[in-house]
Design a protein around this motif. Structure first.
Motif, mmCIF file in Angstrom:
data_model
loop_
_atom_site.group_PDB
_atom_site.id
_atom_site.type_symbol
_atom_site.label_atom_id
_atom_site.label_comp_id
_atom_site.label_asym_id
_atom_site.label_seq_id
_atom_site.Cartn_x
_atom_site.Cartn_y
_atom_site.Cartn_z
ATOM 1 N N ARG A 242 22.440 31.321 71.181
ATOM 2 C CA ARG A 242 22.427 30.058 70.454
ATOM 3 C C ARG A 242 23.380 30.136 69.268
ATOM 4 N N THR A 243 24.094 29.071 69.078
ATOM 5 C CA THR A 243 25.000 28.994 67.931
ATOM 6 C C THR A 243 24.561 27.844 67.033
ATOM 7 N N TYR A 244 24.773 28.008 65.756
ATOM 8 C CA TYR A 244 24.340 27.009 64.786
ATOM 9 C C TYR A 244 25.512 26.633 63.884
ATOM 10 N N THR A 245 25.419 25.450 63.302
ATOM 11 C CA THR A 245 26.458 24.984 62.402
ATOM 12 C C THR A 245 25.817 24.266 61.221
ATOM 13 N N ARG A 246 26.505 24.309 60.098
ATOM 14 C CA ARG A 246 26.004 23.616 58.907
ATOM 15 C C ARG A 246 26.407 22.150 58.899
ATOM 16 N N LYS A 247 27.290 21.768 59.804
ATOM 17 C CA LYS A 247 27.758 20.381 59.847
ATOM 18 C C LYS A 247 26.679 19.491 60.449
ATOM 19 N N SER A 248 26.523 18.299 59.891
ATOM 20 C CA SER A 248 25.530 17.370 60.423
ATOM 21 C C SER A 248 25.942 16.921 61.822
ATOM 22 N N PRO A 249 24.995 16.559 62.681
ATOM 23 C CA PRO A 249 25.320 16.191 64.063
ATOM 24 C C PRO A 249 26.111 14.897 64.137
ATOM 25 N N SER A 250 27.060 14.855 65.077
ATOM 26 C CA SER A 250 27.837 13.640 65.292
ATOM 27 C C SER A 250 27.003 12.651 66.099
ATOM 28 N N MET A 251 27.474 11.410 66.184
ATOM 29 C CA MET A 251 26.769 10.403 66.961
ATOM 30 C C MET A 251 26.649 10.838 68.424
ATOM 31 N N ALA A 252 27.744 11.390 68.967
ATOM 32 C CA ALA A 252 27.740 11.822 70.359
ATOM 33 C C ALA A 252 26.789 12.987 70.576
ATOM 34 N N GLN A 253 26.678 13.865 69.572
ATOM 35 C CA GLN A 253 25.770 15.006 69.703
ATOM 36 C C GLN A 253 24.333 14.523 69.775
ATOM 37 N N ILE A 254 23.998 13.534 68.989
ATOM 38 C CA ILE A 254 22.654 12.958 69.016
ATOM 39 C C ILE A 254 22.388 12.291 70.363
ATOM 40 N N VAL A 255 23.352 11.475 70.817
ATOM 41 C CA VAL A 255 23.214 10.788 72.103
ATOM 42 C C VAL A 255 23.118 11.801 73.245
ATOM 43 N N ILE A 332 33.388 9.044 68.233
ATOM 44 C CA ILE A 332 31.953 9.293 68.083
ATOM 45 C C ILE A 332 31.625 10.787 68.134
ATOM 46 N N GLY A 333 32.662 11.634 68.241
ATOM 47 C CA GLY A 333 32.445 13.072 68.230
ATOM 48 C C GLY A 333 32.108 13.671 69.574
ATOM 49 N N ALA A 334 32.447 12.965 70.669
ATOM 50 C CA ALA A 334 32.142 13.459 72.018
ATOM 51 C C ALA A 334 33.236 14.404 72.500
ATOM 52 N N THR A 335 33.474 15.444 71.730
ATOM 53 C CA THR A 335 34.456 16.466 72.070
ATOM 54 C C THR A 335 33.847 17.825 71.764
ATOM 55 N N ALA A 336 34.521 18.883 72.209
ATOM 56 C CA ALA A 336 34.021 20.222 71.920
ATOM 57 C C ALA A 336 33.987 20.457 70.415
ATOM 58 N N LYS A 337 35.027 20.001 69.696
ATOM 59 C CA LYS A 337 35.090 20.184 68.258
ATOM 60 C C LYS A 337 34.019 19.373 67.544
ATOM 61 N N GLY A 338 33.754 18.162 68.067
ATOM 62 C CA GLY A 338 32.752 17.298 67.444
ATOM 63 C C GLY A 338 31.333 17.661 67.817
ATOM 64 N N GLY A 339 31.166 18.603 68.745
ATOM 65 C CA GLY A 339 29.824 19.040 69.134
ATOM 66 C C GLY A 339 29.119 18.106 70.084
ATOM 67 N N GLY A 340 29.818 17.074 70.576
ATOM 68 C CA GLY A 340 29.169 16.084 71.442
ATOM 69 C C GLY A 340 29.708 16.054 72.852
ATOM 70 N N ALA A 341 30.210 17.192 73.338
ATOM 71 C CA ALA A 341 30.747 17.238 74.702
ATOM 72 C C ALA A 341 29.686 16.952 75.748
ATOM 73 N N THR A 342 28.412 17.152 75.396
ATOM 74 C CA THR A 342 27.325 16.846 76.335
ATOM 75 C C THR A 342 27.366 15.386 76.741
ATOM 76 N N ALA A 343 27.511 14.491 75.763
ATOM 77 C CA ALA A 343 27.569 13.057 76.070
ATOM 78 C C ALA A 343 28.775 12.734 76.942
ATOM 79 N N ALA A 344 29.913 13.366 76.653
ATOM 80 C CA ALA A 344 31.129 13.105 77.425
ATOM 81 C C ALA A 344 30.964 13.542 78.878
ATOM 82 N N SER A 345 30.196 14.605 79.114
ATOM 83 C CA SER A 345 30.059 15.136 80.475
ATOM 84 C C SER A 345 29.447 14.130 81.432
ATOM 85 N N TYR A 346 28.652 13.204 80.922
ATOM 86 C CA TYR A 346 28.018 12.221 81.788
ATOM 87 C C TYR A 346 29.004 11.146 82.251
ATOM 88 N N LEU A 347 30.124 11.011 81.549
ATOM 89 C CA LEU A 347 31.109 9.976 81.879
ATOM 90 C C LEU A 347 32.419 10.553 82.392
#
Length: 382
Positions: A242-255, A332-347
């Motif tokens: 598990r990896t952690y970050t101090r940055k708040s979650p992006s919109m895509a990461q939440i979605v 919306i941060g749906a990239t590897a850098k934005g931490g929201g690649a999970t949301a992008a994977s569905y599309l």
């Protein structure tokens, strides 16, 4: 023994299921008609399920036809992605605020999936289901969707006349003739694709509120289960890293986490519950179960799920999407850098992502060849 195939949801991630089926078609004897008399699909898994069930050929031919659909799939075959189309979808969402949150001309959604209606309507011959059931090739097939008014998870199924519907807490089994509407309703990801009206109610993605994804197969008479997941979370090695970050979650990461809770968590939780029940049943001798009138039996099952992090694969593939989608996903941060690649994977209905997911599914399954040969009772030497 009636085996059931359970195909979960997950948008473009469902390409993994096709790779698994390709490997399985190679493992089983070439003349195998259909190793799964019962097929249950949810969301994108429902598309794969019906493509298999409606094909008139044997299992190997059915899988080849399904693979052909995915290998030639593009974003434009699933939804409209031009700058105007995205702006229109966002504008309609905004205008709904002045109409009590309801779409005026069509159900609210960010994307228009009219191309998917056209594609599936031309590639899936629903009328073939009757022949498959009458010939004994297929016992039942179910497609699960969620009713927005009732809040119930409804498994629409078509099968042998002896099969009866069921009613459980928030879960309903409804016999019907499956149509294109059931398929598009099951795969209507909330806010992304429009809900679909069936009879008097609007339905959305079947993964929503699906408390027991394995249940439809058992209700339809399954005695063993073959489950194809779309998440590597069951891999203990992955869970320990598990990896952690101090940055708040992006919109895509939440979605993305919301999507995971709908598409993945329920299936994994249900599988864990099944394994515990099986272990408890094994502790009670069969003669004691029969003597006490307990019609309990362990349900044999095999699960194939990705051995590599799907999010990492998606993060590398976002750059191949059309510019309009890249701009929106980056915003919306749906990239590897934005931490929201999970949301992008569905599309990510792009050939690069699809092919890698299919190859991963194929490799993961071939690694389990000996185990699967035993599960499917493949004669030695085949």
């Amino acid at each position: 023994m009636k085996r059931a195939l359970i195909l979960s949801g997950g948008g473009a991630r469902a390409a993994y299921q096709v790779g698994v089926l390709q490997a399985l078609a190679k493992i089983l004897p070439p003349e195998t008609e259909n190793p799964f008399p019962i097929i249950c699909g949810t969301s994108a898994g429902a598309i794969n399920a019906l493509a298999l069930a409606t094909h008139p050929g044997n299992f190997r031919e059915s899988v080849a036809s399904l693979a052909n659909i995915w290998q030639n799939l593009t974003v434009g075959h699933v939804y409209r992605h031009g700058w105007y189309d995205l702006a229109k979808g966002l504008a309609l969402l905004g205008l709904s605020l002045f109409n009590e949150g309801v779409g005026r001309q069509r159900p609210l959604s960010m994307l228009d999936n009219a191309p998917l209606w056209q594609l599936l309507g031309s590639r899936i011959p629903f009328d073939n289901l009757d022949h498959a059931i009458e010939s004994g090739k297929l016992s039942a097939i179910s497609v699960t969707a969620m009713g927005y008014t009732s809040g119930e998870s409804v498994s629409f199924f078509q099968g042998e006349p002896s099969l009866q519907g069921w009613k459980r807490y928030r879960r309903v089994g409804l016999p019907t003739r499956l149509k294109l509407e059931h398929l598009l309703a099951s795969s209507a990801i909330p806010t992304i694709f429009p809900a679909v009206r069936i009879n008097r109610e609007y339905f959305g993605d079947g993964a929503l509120r699906q408390l027991a994804p394995i249940s439809p197969a058992l209700h339809l008479g399954a005695e063993s289960l073959f489950v194809i997941g779309v998440s590597q979370n069951r891999d203990k090695r992955y869970r320990s890293k598990r990896t952690y970050t101090r940055k708040s979650p992006s919109m895509a990461q939440i979605v993305g986490q919301l999507f995971n809770s709908a598409f993945i968590d329920a299936l994994e939780g249900d599988l864990e519950h099944l394994e515990r029940i099986n272990a408890l049943i094994e502790l009670v001798p069969e003669e004691r179960r029969e003597a006490n009138g307990l019609p309990l039996r362990a349900v044999d099952n095999r699960v194939i799920s990705p051995s590599k992090p799907v999010d990492s694969i998606a993060g590398r593939k976002v750059r191949y999407l059309p510019k309009s989608l890249r701009f929106f996903l980056r915003a919306i941060g749906a990239t590897a850098k934005g931490g929201g690649a999970t949301a992008a994977s569905y599309l990510l209905f792009h050939e690069s992502f699809i092919h890698e997911m299919m190859e991963l599914g194929y490799q993961d399954t071939m690694w389990e060849m000996d185990n699967l040969k035993a599960f499917f009772d493949v004669p030695e030497g085949e």
